[in-house]
Design an enzyme around this catalytic site. Structure first.
Site, PDB file in Angstrom:
ATOM      1  N   GLY A  52      45.158 -10.284 -52.137  1.00  0.00           N
ATOM      2  CA  GLY A  52      45.229  -8.816 -52.337  1.00  0.00           C
ATOM      3  C   GLY A  52      46.485  -8.305 -52.133  1.00  0.00           C
ATOM      4  O   GLY A  52      46.733  -7.421 -51.433  1.00  0.00           O
ATOM      5  N   ALA A  53      47.603  -9.283 -52.550  1.00  0.00           N
ATOM      6  CA  ALA A  53      48.943  -8.954 -52.093  1.00  0.00           C
ATOM      7  C   ALA A  53      50.159  -8.010 -52.937  1.00  0.00           C
ATOM      8  O   ALA A  53      51.201  -7.999 -52.563  1.00  0.00           O
ATOM      9  CB  ALA A  53      49.688 -10.123 -51.662  1.00  0.00           C
ATOM     10  N   ARG A  77      50.165  -4.935 -53.662  1.00  0.00           N
ATOM     11  CA  ARG A  77      50.431  -3.850 -53.159  1.00  0.00           C
ATOM     12  C   ARG A  77      49.710  -3.314 -51.830  1.00  0.00           C
ATOM     13  O   ARG A  77      49.127  -4.403 -51.406  1.00  0.00           O
ATOM     14  CB  ARG A  77      50.167  -2.734 -54.040  1.00  0.00           C
ATOM     15  CG  ARG A  77      48.765  -2.442 -54.576  1.00  0.00           C
ATOM     16  CD  ARG A  77      48.430  -1.538 -55.542  1.00  0.00           C
ATOM     17  NE  ARG A  77      47.051  -1.318 -55.792  1.00  0.00           N
ATOM     18  CZ  ARG A  77      46.287  -0.743 -56.664  1.00  0.00           C
ATOM     19  NH1 ARG A  77      46.789  -0.238 -57.617  1.00  0.00           N
ATOM     20  NH2 ARG A  77      45.009  -0.631 -56.583  1.00  0.00           N
ATOM     21  N   ASP A  88      41.015 -14.589 -58.445  1.00  0.00           N
ATOM     22  CA  ASP A  88      39.788 -13.685 -57.959  1.00  0.00           C
ATOM     23  C   ASP A  88      39.392 -14.439 -56.789  1.00  0.00           C
ATOM     24  O   ASP A  88      38.537 -15.224 -57.048  1.00  0.00           O
ATOM     25  CB  ASP A  88      39.020 -13.843 -59.384  1.00  0.00           C
ATOM     26  CG  ASP A  88      37.588 -13.048 -58.860  1.00  0.00           C
ATOM     27  OD1 ASP A  88      37.345 -12.671 -57.902  1.00  0.00           O
ATOM     28  OD2 ASP A  88      37.168 -12.679 -60.087  1.00  0.00           O
ATOM     29  N   ASN A 121      42.651 -10.519 -47.291  1.00  0.00           N
ATOM     30  CA  ASN A 121      42.929  -9.069 -47.478  1.00  0.00           C
ATOM     31  C   ASN A 121      42.319  -8.680 -48.684  1.00  0.00           C
ATOM     32  O   ASN A 121      42.166  -7.362 -48.702  1.00  0.00           O
ATOM     33  CB  ASN A 121      44.518  -8.834 -47.469  1.00  0.00           C
ATOM     34  CG  ASN A 121      44.953  -7.283 -47.749  1.00  0.00           C
ATOM     35  OD1 ASN A 121      44.632  -6.546 -47.017  1.00  0.00           O
ATOM     36  ND2 ASN A 121      45.385  -7.250 -48.921  1.00  0.00           N
ATOM     37  N   SER A 162      37.791  -2.658 -41.804  1.00  0.00           N
ATOM     38  CA  SER A 162      38.162  -1.083 -42.135  1.00  0.00           C
ATOM     39  C   SER A 162      37.240  -0.425 -40.960  1.00  0.00           C
ATOM     40  O   SER A 162      36.179  -0.984 -40.674  1.00  0.00           O
ATOM     41  CB  SER A 162      37.418  -0.950 -43.404  1.00  0.00           C
ATOM     42  OG  SER A 162      37.513   0.641 -43.514  1.00  0.00           O
ATOM     43  N   TYR A 168      30.371  -1.029 -49.534  1.00  0.00           N
ATOM     44  CA  TYR A 168      31.765  -1.081 -49.059  1.00  0.00           C
ATOM     45  C   TYR A 168      31.522  -1.161 -47.532  1.00  0.00           C
ATOM     46  O   TYR A 168      31.944  -2.397 -46.886  1.00  0.00           O
ATOM     47  CB  TYR A 168      32.669  -0.066 -49.374  1.00  0.00           C
ATOM     48  CG  TYR A 168      34.237  -0.317 -49.018  1.00  0.00           C
ATOM     49  CD1 TYR A 168      34.802  -1.402 -49.476  1.00  0.00           C
ATOM     50  CD2 TYR A 168      34.563   0.212 -47.647  1.00  0.00           C
ATOM     51  CE1 TYR A 168      36.335  -1.478 -48.751  1.00  0.00           C
ATOM     52  CE2 TYR A 168      35.827   0.123 -47.084  1.00  0.00           C
ATOM     53  CZ  TYR A 168      36.638  -0.914 -47.889  1.00  0.00           C
ATOM     54  OH  TYR A 168      37.693  -1.097 -47.131  1.00  0.00           O
ATOM     55  N   ILE A 178      45.110   4.790 -43.776  1.00  0.00           N
ATOM     56  CA  ILE A 178      46.578   4.282 -44.317  1.00  0.00           C
ATOM     57  C   ILE A 178      46.609   4.719 -45.755  1.00  0.00           C
ATOM     58  O   ILE A 178      45.894   4.804 -46.553  1.00  0.00           O
ATOM     59  CB  ILE A 178      46.557   2.779 -44.327  1.00  0.00           C
ATOM     60  CG1 ILE A 178      45.661   1.995 -42.940  1.00  0.00           C
ATOM     61  CG2 ILE A 178      47.694   2.210 -44.677  1.00  0.00           C
ATOM     62  CD1 ILE A 178      46.468   2.581 -41.683  1.00  0.00           C
TER      63      ILE A 178
END
Lengths: 257, 257
Positions: free
Chosen positions: A18-19, A21, A70, A97, A149, A163, A196
């Site tokens: 997941g890099a 952004r 994925d 991530n 999170s 989530y 964030i």
């Protein structure tokens, strides 16, 4: 060993999902800045953002590998890990991530959205740990960092949503693996970011007048930049955290404390 | 900004209480390695240990001051603060490390014993934090790190003891101060060490039976050195932890997880 060496990741190899952004990109860039070669991946490579992150890494003088992954698919993980080993010869650091979510509240969430969220947030971590761990065990050294999170710790939003459920479950992956892999010299920790300025949170900070309201109502008067999570990840990956294992580091400006 | 810049404490002024040996001494040296001038505070300063710590810091090219103070006494704390201000001109970092270990049971301990443990472990944190916080808030810059223990987070023996009570009390000092000073850019965090090879705990780990129990307690199957706590304190004191406040980090090799 001086302090800089203690926090250094010189010649380590990091895998970050997941890099393209946000927090993932910040972790990748900061780890490269600390001396690591980095294998970055994302589900979406069409935007050019992932290549840009790779370019930033190369500008720090480190090597970068960009792969479409994925993270909820086993074959994608296997392919990326094979490419990483071929390119860099080893893996020292895994940063899980990649993540996301669909579905408002549990009571109205369609089944497909539930499954999607479980797969991208939780199955992805299971797959990543399972596929990468043997390389870490083999060299008797390594660090796994899961990006959680603050929503795992408190029902922040006035609704139940899948989530948050996946993020709470992630903590037990972190703790269980921390105990299981400790004897192999591998540390497993997680970071629980809050407030964030990522794309995922744009619906909050993108609203007109947001900065003004923030100054009035928040303790810090601001949201944090993804780099402020990146530096925590570098710390956890480094020898400076040699006795930190199975921990959740909340990085939220104190909102939950 | 690179990570090395974020970790750097160049030209910061730090105060470490209980700096004669163990975690305090290791922290003082590592803060100096990261670039800080350090005031070493201890109740006993007429000894080779604290002079050794001071010599190491001077070798690193940093300023050092040795200050005698019983940090459970307001008069001593005020004099200590005054002296640091006179020598360094400011205080950027406070490490509340001074403390005493006691195995006395709550139900059997005398009032004097109770008072002594409470004063050294908890009142000292209140007094030192109060003494330095006004200056930090005025300059809109500062970091306080409290040193507690994993014993303040979970019961390890089937009895009520005074020592864990003081360490648990520290949590709410940490969290409350973190919220109170967030608007002034002052961060307050806590490390909760476990299974560290310190002198304070030597009665515990020098007993072979207890030692075996202790060795097997952390999943990483060893005792850690004081430097492994010091590096976490340096991280928390630095800009690398800019979004971390009100947080309690267990530094215990995974015992608690």
């Amino acid at each position: 060993m001086n302090t800089c060496e203690l926090f250094s990741l010189k010649d380590r190899v990091a895998v970050i999902t997941g890099a393209r952004r946000g927090i993932g990109a910040a972790i990748a860039t900061l780890m490269a800045g600390a001396g690591a070669d980095v294998s970055i991946s994302d589900i979406d490579v069409s935007t050019g953002e992932l290549d840009k992150v790779a370019e930033n890494i190369r500008q720090t003088g480190r090597r970068a590998l960009a792969v479409k992954v994925d993270a909820s698919l086993k074959t994608d993980w296997e392919n990326m890990v094979n490419l990483t080993i071929k390119e860099f010869g080893k893996i020292d650091i895994l940063v899980n991530n990649a993540g996301g979510g669909r579905g408002g509240t549990l009571l109205t969430c369609p089944e497909e959205d539930w499954d999607f969220t479980m797969n991208v947030n939780l199955k992805s971590v299971y797959l990543g740990c399972k596929i990468v761990a043997p390389y870490l065990i083999n060299q008797k050294k390594g660090a796994i960092i899961n990006i959680n999170s603050v929503e795992s710790l408190k029902a922040v939003l006035p609704r139940s949503h899948p989530y948050a459920i996946t993020k709470s479950a992630m903590t037990m992956i972190t703790k269980g693996l921390a105990r299981e892999l400790a004897k192999s010299g591998i540390r497993v920790n997680e970071i629980a970011p809050g407030s964030i300025k990522t794309e995922m949170m744009r619906y909050v900070w993108g609203q007109p007048g947001f900065d003004e309201r923030m100054k009035q109502f928040s303790m810090w008067g601001r949201m944090a930049e993804p780099e402020e999570i990146g530096s925590v990840a570098v710390f956890l990956a480094s020898d400076a955290a040699s006795w930190v294992n199975g921990a959740t580091i909340v990085a939220d400006g104190g909102a939950l404390c | 900004m690179s990570l090395q810049d974020k970790i750097s404490l160049k030209n910061k002024a730090a105060v470490v209480t209980g700096a004669r040996k163990g975690i305090g001494a290791a922290t003082a040296i590592m803060l100096a390695e990261a670039g800080a001038d350090v005031a070493l505070v201890n109740i006993h300063i007429d000894n080779v240990e604290i002079n050794g710590v001071a010599a190491r810091i001077r070798q690193l090219g940093r300023k050092v001051s040795i200050i005698q103070a019983d940090v459970s006494k307001k008069q001593d704390v005020d004099a200590m603060t005054k002296q640091v201000m006179a020598e360094f001109g400011k205080i950027d970092i406070l490490v509340n490390n001074a403390g005493t270990f006691s195995s006395s049971k709550l139900l059997e301990s005398s009032e004097d014993e109770w008072q002594q443990v409470l004063d050294v472990n908890l009142k000292s944190v209140y007094l030192c934090s109060q003494a330095v916080s006004a200056g930090m808030m005025e300059r809109h810059s500062g970091a306080i790190v409290n040193v507690s223990s994993i014993e303040g987070m979970r019961l390890f023996r089937d009895k009520a003891e005074t020592y864990p009570v003081t360490k648990a009390g520290m949590h709410l000092i940490t969290r409350g101060m973190a919220r109170e000073m967030a608007g002034f850019n002052v961060r307050v965090n806590e490390v909760a060490p476990g299974s560290i090879r310190t002198e304070t705990m030597k009665d515990v780990w020098k007993d072979p039976a207890v030692m075996n129990q202790m060795r097997s307690a952390p999943p990483m199957l060893r005792l850690a050195e004081p430097e492994e706590v010091a590096s976490v304190i340096v991280f928390l004191a630095s800009d690398a932890a800019s979004w971390v406040t009100g947080e309690i980090i267990a530094v215990d090799g995974g015992t608690l997880c």
